[in-house]
Design a protein around this motif. Structure first.
Motif, PDB file in Angstrom:
ATOM      1  N   GLY A  74       0.693  -1.141   0.119  1.00 45.21           N
ATOM      2  CA  GLY A  74       0.068  -0.103   0.100  1.00 45.21           C
ATOM      3  C   GLY A  74       0.818   1.180   0.024  1.00 45.21           C
ATOM      4  O   GLY A  74       0.645   2.196  -0.751  1.00 45.21           O
ATOM      5  N   GLU A  77       2.365   1.639  -3.596  1.00 44.47           N
ATOM      6  CA  GLU A  77       1.234   2.502  -4.424  1.00 44.47           C
ATOM      7  C   GLU A  77       0.894   3.710  -4.217  1.00 44.47           C
ATOM      8  O   GLU A  77       0.233   4.392  -5.028  1.00 44.47           O
ATOM      9  CB  GLU A  77       0.175   1.311  -4.175  1.00 44.47           C
ATOM     10  CG  GLU A  77       0.397   0.085  -4.930  1.00 44.47           C
ATOM     11  CD  GLU A  77      -0.776  -0.954  -4.640  1.00 44.47           C
ATOM     12  OE1 GLU A  77      -1.833  -0.619  -4.042  1.00 44.47           O
ATOM     13  OE2 GLU A  77      -0.551  -2.130  -5.086  1.00 44.47           O
ATOM     14  N   CYS A  78       0.976   4.279  -2.685  1.00 44.56           N
ATOM     15  CA  CYS A  78       0.955   5.733  -2.345  1.00 44.56           C
ATOM     16  C   CYS A  78       1.859   6.553  -2.623  1.00 44.56           C
ATOM     17  O   CYS A  78       1.764   7.705  -1.752  1.00 44.56           O
ATOM     18  CB  CYS A  78       0.082   5.634  -1.211  1.00 44.56           C
ATOM     19  SG  CYS A  78      -1.578   4.783  -1.202  1.00 44.56           S
ATOM     20  N   TRP A  80       5.382   6.187  -1.612  1.00 42.27           N
ATOM     21  CA  TRP A  80       6.163   6.270  -0.643  1.00 42.27           C
ATOM     22  C   TRP A  80       7.368   5.719  -1.407  1.00 42.27           C
ATOM     23  O   TRP A  80       7.383   4.574  -2.144  1.00 42.27           O
ATOM     24  CB  TRP A  80       5.929   5.328   0.623  1.00 42.27           C
ATOM     25  CG  TRP A  80       4.782   6.042   1.488  1.00 42.27           C
ATOM     26  CD1 TRP A  80       3.654   6.522   1.278  1.00 42.27           C
ATOM     27  CD2 TRP A  80       5.205   6.849   2.831  1.00 42.27           C
ATOM     28  NE1 TRP A  80       3.206   7.215   2.339  1.00 42.27           N
ATOM     29  CE2 TRP A  80       4.061   7.367   3.148  1.00 42.27           C
ATOM     30  CE3 TRP A  80       6.475   6.699   3.392  1.00 42.27           C
ATOM     31  CZ2 TRP A  80       4.172   7.984   4.440  1.00 42.27           C
ATOM     32  CZ3 TRP A  80       6.467   7.300   4.619  1.00 42.27           C
ATOM     33  CH2 TRP A  80       5.296   8.236   5.074  1.00 42.27           C
ATOM     34  N   ALA A 171      -1.112   9.144   2.004  1.00 45.23           N
ATOM     35  CA  ALA A 171      -0.428   9.179   0.627  1.00 45.23           C
ATOM     36  C   ALA A 171       0.541  10.138   0.236  1.00 45.23           C
ATOM     37  O   ALA A 171       0.231  11.298   1.013  1.00 45.23           O
ATOM     38  CB  ALA A 171      -1.837   9.161  -0.419  1.00 45.23           C
ATOM     39  N   THR A 173       2.860  12.535  -2.601  1.00 44.69           N
ATOM     40  CA  THR A 173       2.959  12.623  -3.857  1.00 44.69           C
ATOM     41  C   THR A 173       4.094  11.670  -4.823  1.00 44.69           C
ATOM     42  O   THR A 173       5.047  11.674  -4.139  1.00 44.69           O
ATOM     43  CB  THR A 173       3.326  14.050  -4.350  1.00 44.69           C
ATOM     44  OG1 THR A 173       2.350  14.939  -3.735  1.00 44.69           O
ATOM     45  CG2 THR A 173       3.596  14.269  -5.749  1.00 44.69           C
TER      46      THR A 173
END
Length: 432
Positions: A74, A77-78, A80, A171, A173
Motif C-alpha cells: 500500500g 502504491e501511495c 512512498w 498518501a 506525491t
C-alpha cells in the motif's frame, strides 16, 4: 487452542482459532493506527497470553506477514519510497524501526522482482541494508524476535506499533515509479558522470568539516567555499547545456523529498524553502508529517539537498549551544526562543544565498551570460510546469516568531554561516 483432535473438526477449529487471532491482531493494529496506544498494547498482551496454546506463534507469524505485505504494498502504491519509510519510522522505538527496515528489505522480492524496480528506488533499498536479511523467512516475527531475545509480549507490542504506523501512513506525491509500476510524472533519471561525482564529493567533504568543527569562523569559511563551488558548478552545467555538451544535465525537472525532524518542523521547512529558492528550485512542505518536496533540475536538486542537510545540522548545533532559556521570573522560554532562532536563521541564510548567487552570475562575461540566460529560463519553465502538475493546490502560511532574543541570536548564527561569494572557488573546479 492446545491439543486438537484429528479430522475435519480439528481443521475447522484451527481455522476458527486463526480467524480469532487475526481479528484480535487487526483490532490491535487499528487501535495503534488511530493513536489508541493503550488499547493496542492491551490487545497485544491478549495475543501473548500463554493460555492460548503453542500453536499461537505460527498462526500469528502468518497474520503478521499478511499485514506486512499489505501495508508495504500500500505504501509503494501511495507514493512512498524506501527512504521515506526509513525516515517516517524514526517515530517508532529503535527495535521496532529495525524490524520494519529488515522486513521491508527482506520482503521486497515477494511481489515485484528486482528487474521490475526503478534503479533509484532499488538504490535506496540497498542503502538501508548493507547486509540485508537473506530471505523473507529471516523476518518471520517469532524467528526475528528470538534472535534479539525479545519475549512474546514485547515482540507483539513492537510489531503492532509497526503495523499501526503502516496503516496510518498518508498518501504522498509520487516522485519515483513504484516497483512494477509506471513512471511518475515528469521524473527522469540523473545522468551522473565522473566529474560530477568528484565535485559533489568535494562539496560534501567541505560541509562535513563545517558540521564537525567547534569554531564558527572555520565553519563559515568551509560553508562559504562549499557554496561557491556549488553555485559555480551549477552555472557551468547550464553553460555546458547551452553548448550541447553530453556532460550537461537536461532541462527536465525532477523531485526530491527531504525529511525533517521534530520539533520546530515549520521553521526547519522554511530553511529548506530559502535554500531551494536561491538555487532555482520550488519547494512545498507538509509540516504535519514533516517533509519538504523540492522541485528542480537534477543537479540543482542534488545541491539543494546537500546544502539544506548541512545547514540544518549547523543551525541545530548553534541553537543547542545556547542551552535552555528562561525569562526574568525563571519561567521557561526555550521553545519560543528556539522557534524564533530557527526562523531568523533561515531568513538570514536566504538573504545570503541570494547575494551569493547574484555575485556568482556577475563573474560571467557577456558571452557566457548570453548563453546562460535561455538555459536557465528553460529550466525555470520546466520546474514551474512540474510543480503545477504535482502540486496544483498549495497555500502559504507564516511561521510565528515571538522571542526577540532568539531572533537576534539566529541572525548572528546565520552571519557566522555566511556563504560569501568569491573567485577562489573557481580554481577548485574540475576543468571540462
Amino acid at each position: 487452542m492446545g491439543n486438537k483432535p484429528t479430522g475435519t473438526s480439528g481443521r475447522s477449529s484451527d481455522s476458527q482459532d486463526a480467524g480469532l487471532l487475526f481479528g484480535i491482531l487487526r483490532a490491535a493494529v487499528d487501535a495503534a493506527a488511530s493513536g489508541a496506544t493503550e488499547a493496542a498494547a492491551a490487545r497485544a498482551r491478549t495475543l501473548a497470553d500463554p493460555r492460548l496454546g503453542d500453536a499461537t506463534g505460527a498462526l500469528l507469524d502468518g497474520g503478521v506477514g499478511t499485514l506486512l505485505d499489505h501495508g508495504l504494498r500500500g505504501l509503494w502504491e501511495c507514493g512512498w519510497q524506501p527512504r521515506d519509510v526509513a525516515e517516517y519510522a524514526r517515530r517508532l522505538s529503535p527495535v521496532a524501526r529495525a524490524y520494519l527496515l529488515d522486513a521491508m528489505v527482506a520482503r521486497a522480492d515477494r511481489h515485484h522482482p528486482r528487474e521490475g524496480r526503478d534503479p533509484r528506488w532499488q538504490a535506496q533499498l540497498d542503502e538501508l541494508a548493507p547486509t540485508p536479511p537473506t530471505s523473507a523467512d529471516d523476518v518471520v516475527l517469532s524467528r526475528w524476535s528470538s534472535r534479539r531475545r525479545l519475549d512474546r509480549p514485547s515482540a507483539l507490542e513492537m510489531v503492532v506499533s509497526v503495523l499501526g504506523l503502516l496503516a496510518a501512513a498518508p498518501a504522498l506525491t509520487p516522485i519515483l515509479p513504484p516497483p512494477g509500476g509506471a513512471g511518475a510524472p515528469g521524473v527522469r533519471g540523473t545522468r551522473g558522470n565522473a566529474v560530477e561525482v568528484k565535485i559533489l564529493g568535494r562539496i560534501r567533504a567541505l560541509l562535513a568539516k563545517a558540521e564537525s568543527t567547534e569554531f564558527p569562523e572555520e565553519a563559515e569559511a568551509l560553508s562559504a567555499k562549499a557554496q561557491m563551488l556549488m553555485t559555480r558548478f551549477s552555472l557551468d552545467d547550464a553553460l555546458l547545456e547551452s553548448a550541447g555538451s553530453a556532460r550537461a544535465h537536461t532541462a527536465a525537472a525532477g523531485v526530491r523529498r527531504i525529511w525533517l525532524t521534530a520539533p520546530y518542523v515549520g521553521a526547519k521547512a522554511l530553511l529548506a524553502h530559502v535554500v531551494a529558492r536561491a538555487n532555482r528550485c520550488r519547494a512545498v512542505s507538509d509540516d504535519r508529517i514533516g517533509y519538504v518536496n523540492i522541485v528542480g533540475a537534477d543537479l540543482d536538486l542534488e545541491l539543494v539537498e546537500i546544502l539544506t542537510t548541512s545547514l540544518l545540522l549547523q543551525a541545530n548545533r548553534a541553537m543547542l549551544g545556547h542551552g535552555r532559556q528562561v525569562d526574568g521570573r525563571g519561567a521557561s522560554r526555550t521553545r519560543s526562543w528556539r522557534q524564533s532562532f530557527l526562523v531568523s536563521y533561515a531568513t538570514r541564510i536566504g538573504e545570503r544565498l541570494t547575494e551569493a548567487g547574484a555575485a556568482s552570475q556577475a563573474t560571467l562575461d557577456e558571452d557566457q551570460s548570453a548563453r546562460l540566460l535561455p538555459v536557465l529560463a528553460a529550466r525555470e519553465q520546466q520546474v514551474e510546469h512540474l510543480f503545477a502538475e504535482l502540486f496544483p493546490r498549495t497555500r502559504t502560511h507564516a511561521v510565528s516568531v515571538s522571542n526577540p532574543s532568539g531572533w537576534a541570536a539566529g541572525r548572528v548564527a546565520a552571519d557566522l554561516a555566511d556563504l560569501r561569494q568569491g573567485r577562489q572557488a573557481v580554481d577548485q573546479r574540475t576543468s571540462a
